[in-house]
Design a protein around this motif. Structure first.
Motif, PDB file in Angstrom:
ATOM      1  N   GLU A 256      -2.653   7.449   6.632  1.00  0.00           N
ATOM      2  CA  GLU A 256      -1.573   8.114   5.900  1.00  0.00           C
ATOM      3  C   GLU A 256      -0.259   8.036   6.669  1.00  0.00           C
ATOM      4  O   GLU A 256       0.793   7.718   6.101  1.00  0.00           O
ATOM      5  CB  GLU A 256      -1.929   9.580   5.648  1.00  0.00           C
ATOM      6  CG  GLU A 256      -0.848  10.341   4.890  1.00  0.00           C
ATOM      7  CD  GLU A 256      -1.219  11.785   4.614  1.00  0.00           C
ATOM      8  OE1 GLU A 256      -0.451  12.467   3.895  1.00  0.00           O
ATOM      9  OE2 GLU A 256      -2.277  12.235   5.111  1.00  0.00           O
TER      10      GLU A 256
ATOM     11  N   VAL B  38      -3.858   4.770  -2.864  1.00  0.00           N
ATOM     12  CA  VAL B  38      -4.748   5.505  -1.957  1.00  0.00           C
ATOM     13  C   VAL B  38      -6.175   5.561  -2.489  1.00  0.00           C
ATOM     14  O   VAL B  38      -6.399   5.675  -3.698  1.00  0.00           O
ATOM     15  CB  VAL B  38      -4.226   6.946  -1.744  1.00  0.00           C
ATOM     16  CG1 VAL B  38      -5.107   7.704  -0.756  1.00  0.00           C
ATOM     17  CG2 VAL B  38      -2.785   6.935  -1.269  1.00  0.00           C
TER      18      VAL B  38
ATOM     19  N   ARG C 223      -5.545   3.019   2.331  1.00  0.00           N
ATOM     20  CA  ARG C 223      -4.423   2.899   1.404  1.00  0.00           C
ATOM     21  C   ARG C 223      -3.693   1.589   1.677  1.00  0.00           C
ATOM     22  O   ARG C 223      -3.903   0.945   2.710  1.00  0.00           O
ATOM     23  CB  ARG C 223      -3.469   4.092   1.522  1.00  0.00           C
ATOM     24  CG  ARG C 223      -2.863   4.282   2.909  1.00  0.00           C
ATOM     25  CD  ARG C 223      -2.454   5.732   3.107  1.00  0.00           C
ATOM     26  NE  ARG C 223      -3.628   6.591   3.174  1.00  0.00           N
ATOM     27  CZ  ARG C 223      -3.662   7.858   2.772  1.00  0.00           C
ATOM     28  NH1 ARG C 223      -2.563   8.431   2.295  1.00  0.00           N
ATOM     29  NH2 ARG C 223      -4.757   8.578   2.871  1.00  0.00           N
TER      30      ARG C 223
END
Length: 465
Positions: free
Chosen positions: A164, A185, A209
């Protein structure tokens, strides 16, 4: 790091750094005065290349810094960088007759880099180099910012830089420069056609992701950068031994270098349509980890047999390259900390690159040498493609011949199967790390190849440097 360089006009006073060799030493000391002669003789200074000597004046203040250069021209052009952390606090300038002012300034600033995010020590010296007006400080600042971004990302441990956070770094860089894009994601990767990115990253508690961002005029030449973003590589079910896992926070070095290059391109406002694609995953171990012997679908439509889960980087790159290739970019560049075989062949300081574009290969080699940013071309040797044969799928992602040979070449050949439409494609198998400090390269995360690529793209698209 960029604050290390200032204009001469911004310094009230500065100490000269004087280039000397064995022949010129006596003349230089005569100009500095008898005290300087006595001092240097007492310290046994002989102007050996890359050596330095602080020379005090009559009042005890620093009068000059003598720096040994190679009169034969064989010295490391980045050698001046060794002064950045050796000099006492203060402002300095290169005296008249110092060759390669811009390169020396860059080396000085690159050497001043410190990664101190986790350090409680505040013992930082304020050493600045004053540069003359004919040095393009704006361009140097763009380069330094890009290198620092790459180094900072690589040096950040995986507990603070997960998939992330890496994807967010892409988003932040582009949003700050007026770009746009999206991050896909988790299970959205399957819906959007990135099955191998999903397979590699699904075992982690931190969802995989892919970040896909663009900048620049839509009708400008398309330059696309793809970076391997494995924030930590355990090896998966083919678990690495401890000593091989120790530096795996740097396995997102390809992504970091791509972002550093993108930062330079946007800062310089090169007239290109820049696109950056970074698959961000953690190769972890759990009950749903992908396995040796699995057969994965890919965005390209090729089925891929898994020979070893510790060769995960090429899998996520393959999906990302297939996406990039769909819009036929003029230049497609991927960078990855991909194989140990590249280090065995060329060591940590000389990353190999692969391309079938002869003109591009020549340009990279020229720019690499000029920028003191070492790169070396290795061949996409097609006869080795047979090493990737699979009896159950379209292709295996590792060498299945049982020989263990040509690991970096076969990895590049695997990636080449996912690129068809790009006008030019080049793959860089970088290390992303400096294991022992040297001028211009502090120990730790490193930007490799991106200064040369920035020069190349600047030359190609603006005809200026």
């Amino acid at each position: 790091m960029r604050e290390t360089l200032i204009r001469q006009s911004d310094a009230q006073s500065s100490v000269p750094i004087v280039a000397v060799d064995a022949e010129s030493l006596e003349t230089v000391l005569t100009g500095l005065g008898e005290t300087a002669k006595v001092w240097c003789r007492a310290n046994g200074y002989s102007a050996k290349p890359s050596s330095f000597q602080l020379v005090p004046g009559l009042s005890g203040d620093l009068q000059a810094v003598l720096f040994g250069v190679d009169s034969g021209g064989d010295a490391d052009p980045f050698s001046l960088g060794s002064l950045a952390n050796a000099l006492p606090s203060g402002d300095y300038h290169l005296a008249d007759g110092f060759s390669g002012t811009a390169e020396a300034s860059l080396a000085f600033a690159l050497s001043s880099y410190k990664f101190d995010r986790y350090s409680s020590s505040s013992n930082q010296k304020a050493v600045r180099l004053c540069v003359p007006s004919d040095v393009d400080l704006g361009r140097l600042s763009a380069i330094l910012d890009g290198v620092q971004l790459a180094r900072d990302l690589i040096n950040t441990p995986a507990n603070d830089l997960g998939p992330e956070e890496l994807a967010n770094a892409v988003e932040t860089l582009f949003m700050e420069n007026g770009g746009c894009g999206q991050i896909t994601v988790g299970d959205g990767l399957l819906k959007q056609g990135f099955p191998m990115v999903h397979a590699v990253g699904r075992a982690s508690s931190r969802a995989p992701r892919i970040a896909d961002y663009s900048w620049g005029a839509e009708d400008a030449p398309k330059v696309t950068l793809v970076g391997k973003g494995v924030i930590f590589d355990t090896g998966g079910l083919n678990l690495k031994p401890g000593n091989s896992m120790a530096l795996m926070k740097k396995d997102m070095g390809g992504a970091a270098n791509v972002l550093g290059l993108a930062s330079m391109i946007m800062a310089a406002k090169l007239p290109v349509r820049l696109r950056v694609i970074v698959p961000c995953v953690e190769n972890a171990v759990s009950g749903n980890a992908f396995r040796p012997g699995d057969v994965l679908n890919s965005r390209k439509g090729l089925t891929v047999e898994i020979g070893n889960t510790d060769a995960e980087g090429r899998l996520i790159l393959a999906d990302a390259l297939a996406l990039a290739d769909e819009e036929s970019p003029e230049v497609l560049i991927d960078m990855a900390t991909l194989t140990g075989a590249a280090r065995v062949a060329l060591g940590p300081d000389l990353p190999p690159f692969y391309t079938n574009d002869e003109a591009l290969a020549d340009d990279i080699s020229v720019m690499s040498e000029a920028a003191t940013d070492p790169l070396w071309r290795l061949p996409l040797w097609k006869p080795y493609m047979k090493y990737l044969d699979s009896k159950v799928a379209d292709i295996n992602h590792i060498n299945t011949s049982g020989t263990g040979y040509a690991g970096s070449i076969t990895a590049a050949l695997f990636l080449s199967r996912f690129v068809e439409k790009a006008e030019s494609w080049v793959h860089f198998d970088i290390f992303g790390w400096t294991p022992a400090e040297k001028p211009g390269k502090p120990m730790g995360g490193e930007a490799q190849g991106i200064r040369a690529l920035f020069d190349l793209l600047s030359e190609r698209y603006t005809k200026t440097k």
